[in-house]
Design a protein around this motif. Sequence first.
Motif, PDB file in Angstrom:
ATOM      1  N   ASP A 179      36.176  40.304  36.221  1.00  0.00           N
ATOM      2  CA  ASP A 179      36.222  39.760  37.573  1.00  0.00           C
ATOM      3  C   ASP A 179      35.090  38.751  37.750  1.00  0.00           C
ATOM      4  O   ASP A 179      34.077  38.819  37.040  1.00  0.00           O
ATOM      5  CB  ASP A 179      36.028  40.929  38.549  1.00  0.00           C
ATOM      6  CG  ASP A 179      36.619  40.658  39.911  1.00  0.00           C
ATOM      7  OD1 ASP A 179      37.080  39.540  40.155  1.00  0.00           O
ATOM      8  OD2 ASP A 179      36.612  41.593  40.728  1.00  0.00           O
ATOM      9  N   ASP A 180      35.258  37.827  38.697  1.00  0.00           N
ATOM     10  CA  ASP A 180      34.192  36.870  39.047  1.00  0.00           C
ATOM     11  C   ASP A 180      33.683  36.144  37.813  1.00  0.00           C
ATOM     12  O   ASP A 180      32.476  35.889  37.690  1.00  0.00           O
ATOM     13  CB  ASP A 180      33.006  37.579  39.726  1.00  0.00           C
ATOM     14  CG  ASP A 180      33.415  38.385  40.944  1.00  0.00           C
ATOM     15  OD1 ASP A 180      34.513  38.164  41.466  1.00  0.00           O
ATOM     16  OD2 ASP A 180      32.615  39.239  41.369  1.00  0.00           O
ATOM     17  N   GLU A 236      40.977  32.846  41.203  1.00  0.00           N
ATOM     18  CA  GLU A 236      40.817  33.555  42.466  1.00  0.00           C
ATOM     19  C   GLU A 236      40.471  32.602  43.591  1.00  0.00           C
ATOM     20  O   GLU A 236      39.879  31.550  43.364  1.00  0.00           O
ATOM     21  CB  GLU A 236      39.615  34.496  42.396  1.00  0.00           C
ATOM     22  CG  GLU A 236      39.678  35.607  41.424  1.00  0.00           C
ATOM     23  CD  GLU A 236      38.558  36.584  41.727  1.00  0.00           C
ATOM     24  OE1 GLU A 236      38.877  37.645  42.256  1.00  0.00           O
ATOM     25  OE2 GLU A 236      37.381  36.296  41.429  1.00  0.00           O
TER      26      GLU A 236
END
Length: 282
Positions: A179-180, A236
Motif C-alpha cells: 500500500d502507499d 490510488e
Amino acid sequence: AKAAGRRTFMRYDDNMDVAVRQRATLSSALRKVLDRGELRLVFQPRLSLATSRVTGVEALLRWSSPEHGDIPPNDFIPLAEESGLILEIGEWVLREACLVLGRWRQHGLDALTVSVNVSVLQLLRGDFPDVVRRVLADTGIPPGLLELELTESVLMANAEQTAAKLHAFRQLGVALAIDDFGTGYSSLAYLKRLPITTIKIDKAFVDGLPNDTEDAAITSTVIAMGHSLGLNVVAEGVETEAQMRFLAGRGCDEIQGFWVAQPLDALQCLAFIRNWRPDTPA
Ligand code: C2E
Ligand code: CA
Ligand code: CA
Ligand code: CA
C-alpha cells in the motif's frame, strides 16, 4: 516579560493536557467500540482499466462514536495500535469484510476480490496466518479472493519474520499488496525479496497527473517496473478523467478513487457494482 513567558508556558501546558486527556478519552471510548457496534466498514470499488469492470473492493474502517462523532481512521488507528486493540479490531475487520463478500457472492459476484488493510501489530502476531485461514474457512471465501494490504512500514518492521509470514500467506493463496507505494523508503529491495502480488501507487503521485512531469515520470516508471516484476499495479486516489486516461495510456492495471466511486456502505456498494456497466460514464 517574565509574566508573559509564564503565561505562554501555562497555555502550552494546558494545551498539552487537553491533548493528552482527549487521547485518553478517545482510547477508553475505543475500548468499548466493538461491544457497542460503533465500527462499520465501507467499501471502495477498484476498476480494471483493460476491461472497465469492477474487479474488487477495498474495505475501509469507520468509527461513529455517540460521544465524539465520526473519527477518521488516520486518527483512531494509531490509538488502537498503541493500546493493542488493533488486534481485536483488525480481526473484526477481516471477518466482517469476508462476511460481506460472502453475501455479495450470493448475488453472483463470484470473481470479486476484497482487500483488507493490515497493521504491523497484526502481522507480527505469531498466529496471524492461522487467524486468516480460520476466517476464510468460517466465511467460505476462496483464499484467492482476499488481498491483504501492507504498508512499507509494516514490511520494514522485523524483515525476517515478516518474510516468513508473507510466504505463509502466499502458500494459502492470499494476495499481498504494498500500500502507499513510493512513500516509504527502500521499496525496491523488498520487491525482490518478498512474495508481493500487487503494488498500489500512492495518491501523492497520482495527484499531479497528467501535467506534473515528476509525477508522470514516477508513475510511468513504477508501472513499467511493476509489470516487469510480474506484479499487478493499482493507482490510488484517482479523481479525474485526465488522471485515468494517463494511467490507462501507461498500461496501469487498475484504478481506485473518487473518479470511480467514494467508499460506500455494503448495500450501496453492491448496488453500485451491479449497476455498473463498462460503458457507464462516471
Ligand atoms: P489507505 O489504505 O491508503 O486508504 C485510502 C484512503 O484514501 C481512504 O481514506 C480512502 O477513503 C481515501 N480515498 C480513496 N480515494 C480517494 C480519492 O480519490 N481522493 C481522496 N482525497 N481520498 C481518497 P480513509 O478511509 O480515511 O482511510 C485512511 C487510512 O486509514 C487508510 O489509508 C489506511 O491506512 C487506514 N485504514 C482504514 N481502514 C483500516 C483498517 O481496517 N485497518 C487498518 N490497519 N488501517 C485502516
Ligand atoms: Ca489501503
Ligand atoms: Ca493507500
Ligand atoms: Ca494512505
